[in-house]
Structure formats: structure tokens, C-alpha cells
Enzyme design. Structure first.
Site, PDB file in Angstrom:
ATOM      1  N   ARG A 160       0.825  -1.215   0.000  1.00 41.16           N
ATOM      2  CA  ARG A 160       0.000   0.000   0.000  1.00 41.16           C
ATOM      3  C   ARG A 160       0.857   1.262   0.000  1.00 41.16           C
ATOM      4  O   ARG A 160       0.523   2.269   0.626  1.00 41.16           O
ATOM      5  CB  ARG A 160      -0.964   0.000   1.193  1.00 41.16           C
ATOM      6  N   SER A 239     -11.347   0.146   2.900  1.00 39.02           N
ATOM      7  CA  SER A 239     -10.651  -0.234   4.139  1.00 39.02           C
ATOM      8  C   SER A 239      -9.990   1.000   4.733  1.00 39.02           C
ATOM      9  O   SER A 239      -9.112   1.600   4.101  1.00 39.02           O
ATOM     10  CB  SER A 239      -9.603  -1.306   3.853  1.00 39.02           C
ATOM     11  N   GLU A 338      -5.476   4.168   5.919  1.00 40.82           N
ATOM     12  CA  GLU A 338      -5.149   3.959   4.509  1.00 40.82           C
ATOM     13  C   GLU A 338      -5.521   5.170   3.655  1.00 40.82           C
ATOM     14  O   GLU A 338      -4.751   5.549   2.769  1.00 40.82           O
ATOM     15  CB  GLU A 338      -5.844   2.697   3.987  1.00 40.82           C
TER      16      GLU A 338
END
Length: 346
Positions: A160, A239, A338
């Protein structure tokens, strides 16, 4: 090029949160994108670049500067090589690749947002991430004032993360190039346990490409991760927390705190261990639908923080902090957001 003043930003995000932009520019070509960025930089004006708005948390005060909305289009397929303009809708691009019989991004079906955002976050799901297929990223380098082409290795991809995320003020993605796979109508190997169970196959097996695509869409929809304006469980940034990656010492402390419980654990680079943020949140006492205000956890998935229709960004962040602090108290693990925070922070 469309220019609007005091323009609302909430409708441009999947959370439907955030105050107005002092100036909103919608650019339909790479040239318009570059011209807008260059003008803002020359004027030393704050600049926010957005695509599909699926990974943004914008403060209630809005953005006192220029917001550039990239609305470029372009889907060019040459054999197994695919080039996408940054403004292409990602979920539509995945569907078109599957229609063309090409594997490589089918497990990323249904993810909201634009193609240009995918390398920034190294978007991934269900055992697949864009880093595995990207060959090059074409971007405007604000520091050098030129268009550059970065190879996969130069993008600095990790979990990520990427070079673009590490240096957000430098690059504006214009185009993303992928090398897909012609596997005679088959998917790439199934790597994610939940997908394998749903398909009734072993990890590592291939299935029909369209079957893999439809299965992932079904799984995402069941978790409220496919956009539906009528379903507040989808009014989210997906998320909200990344899965924690723990060093050996951190993991040893985590195991001590677990006691007799068994938590998900997956090998990660450099001797680290990755565990599940969703499991931590649930086990810390924050189940599906947690919350009584205008921002709650999704009723379908504990990783999604949702706007129930009347929430403010302050409401959402209050819930995020409660969950982060609860997990830290219970397990000694720090959850990391995130989505990109604009004008706010956890």
C-alpha cells in the site's frame, strides 16, 4: 477545462464528506492537467489532485487552494499491453480487460476510484496488487517541470505504498501502463484463501477469468465495498486501516497480549509478520455496525468507516480515533489509516 469557485468537494468523494474548494478545475486532457499544476506551482498556491475520490478524507473546512479533478480518458490495448489515462474509472477498466480475455487485474474488480490513483497506493485486494502488472507510470514531475516515465522498479512499490505516496508533492500521474496475461480465458492463480474457498479450488489454481471476476464482485458487494448510492454501507473510503506489519519484537509482544487467542498471521518481508486489521478491530470490541452517531462501522465489514448520510468529517475521525486507541490498548498495535488525509489527521 471547467473552472468553478467555492465548489463543493463532498460529492466528489465516496465518503461524501468535506468542505468546499476555493477553486475546482476539471481537466480532460494531459495538457490541461499539466497547465493547471504548473500555474498553481508558479503562484505558490496549495494544490490538491483528485480522481475518483475513493481514498480521501477531506476536512470539514474544505481546501483553500486549487483542487484539480483529473477527468482524462483513454483505454488503449495492444496485445497484452494496456495503457490507461489517469482519469479512467478503474472498475470499468478492469471489466474491459476481462472482456478482452486478459488476466492480471481481475481480482481488483469493483474497486472504486480512478486508474491514476492505483499506483500511488499500490492498490491491492484478494491476493493481487497493481504493482504486479504495472510496467511504467507516466507522470508530470513538478520539481523538474517535465513529463517523466518511471519503470516498475523506479516506482518503489511496497505494501500500500509507492514513490508517489512517499513524495506526494512531486508527481502527478498521467498514464499507467500494464502488461496483462493471455491465459486462454483463465485467471491468474488464485492466491487469497477466501476466494479459493468461495470458488471451491486450492490456492494456486486458475479458474475461468470471468468466474474469478464475478466472484470478487460478489465478495466485495457482500462487504459493502461496491459503490451503491442507496446503501450507506458503501459511503466509505473502503478499508480505513491497513493491515499492520509487525517486526519480530512487536509480534512477540502481540502474541503475549493474545493469550490463548489465535490471530491471523502472514509472512512479510524482512522477517516481519502481517496480521489482520479487521480481526483486531472486531476483537477489541468494535463489531460490524459499531457506533450510534452519524458515522459508524459498516454493518457488513469492520474495516469500513461509513457516513450514514449526515456525518461530518469530524464525526468520522472521532470514530476512527476511538477504534485506533481501542486496538492499541487491547493489543499494543498501532493502526495506520489507509485513506489520504486532507487538512486533518488522526
Amino acid at each position: 477545462m471547467l473552472v468553478e469557485l467555492d465548489a463543493p468537494l463532498a460529492p466528489l468523494t465516496t465518503l461524501r464528506l468535506g468542505g468546499p474548494a476555493r477553486r475546482l478545475v476539471t481537466a480532460a486532457t494531459d495538457e490541461e492537467v499539466i497547465a493547471t499544476v504548473r500555474a498553481a506551482d508558479l503562484a505558490a498556491e496549495p494544490l490538491l489532485v483528485i480522481g475518483g475520490g475513493s481514498n480521501l478524507v477531506i476536512g470539514d473546512q474544505g481546501f483553500d487552494g486549487t483542487v484539480l479533478r483529473i477527468a482524462t480518458t483513454g483505454f488503449a490495448l495492444d496485445g497484452v499491453d494496456l495503457e490507461l489515462a489517469a482519469g479512467e474509472v478503474w472498475s470499468d477498466a478492469v471489466a474491459r480487460a476481462v472482456d478482452a480475455g486478459l488476466a492480471g487485474i481481475e481480482f481488483l474488480a469493483g474497486i472504486p476510484g480512478s486508474a491514476g490513483a492505483t499506483p500511488v497506493q499500490n492498490v491491492g485486494a484478494y491476493g493481487q496488487e497493481v504493482a504486479s502488472g504495472i510496467t511504467e507510470v507516466v507522470a508530470y514531475d513538478r520539481r523538474a517541470d517535465e513529463v517523466v516515465t518511471l519503470t516498475n522498479a523506479e516506482c518503489g512499490f511496497s505494501y500500500r505504498h509507492s514513490r508517489f505516496k512517499a513524495d506526494p508533492e512531486r508527481y502527478v500521474v498521467l498514464r499507467v501502463r500494464f502488461r496483462l496475461e493471455d491465459a486462454d480465458g483463465q485467471s491468474t492463480p488464485v492466491r487469497y484463501a477466501e476466494v479459493a474457498r468461495t470458488l471451491g479450488v486450492e490456492a494456486g489454481e486458475r479458474v475461468a477469468l470471468r468466474t474469478a471476476y464475478k466472484t470478487v464482485l460478489g465478495l466485495r458487494a457482500g462487504k459493502g465495498m461496491v459503490l451503491d448510492p442507496a446503501d450507506h454501507d458503501t459511503w466509505s473510503a473502503g478499508s480505513f486501516f491497513t493491515n499492520p506489519v509487525l517486526t519480530a519484537d512487536q509480534y512477540a509482544d502481540f502474541l503475549t497480549r493474545l493469550g490463548e487467542r489465535t490471530a491471523p498471521a502472514y509472512p512479510a518481508p524482512d522477517g516481519c509478520t502481517k496480521t489482520s486489521a479487521a480481526w483486531l478491530i472486531d476483537q477489541a470490541g468494535f463489531g460490524k455496525g459499531y457506533g450510534t452517531g452519524a458515522a459508524t462501522l459498516s454493518t457488513k465489514h469492520t474495516l469500513a468507516l461509513t457516513n450514514r448520510g449526515t456525518a461530518s468529517t469530524a464525526d468520522l475521525l472521532g470514530l476512527a480515533r476511538e477504534i485506533r486507541d481501542g486496538v492499541r490498548t487491547a493489543f499494543g498495535v498501532d493502526l495506520v489509516n489507509e485513506p489520504v488525509m486532507i487538512g486533518v489527521a488522526l
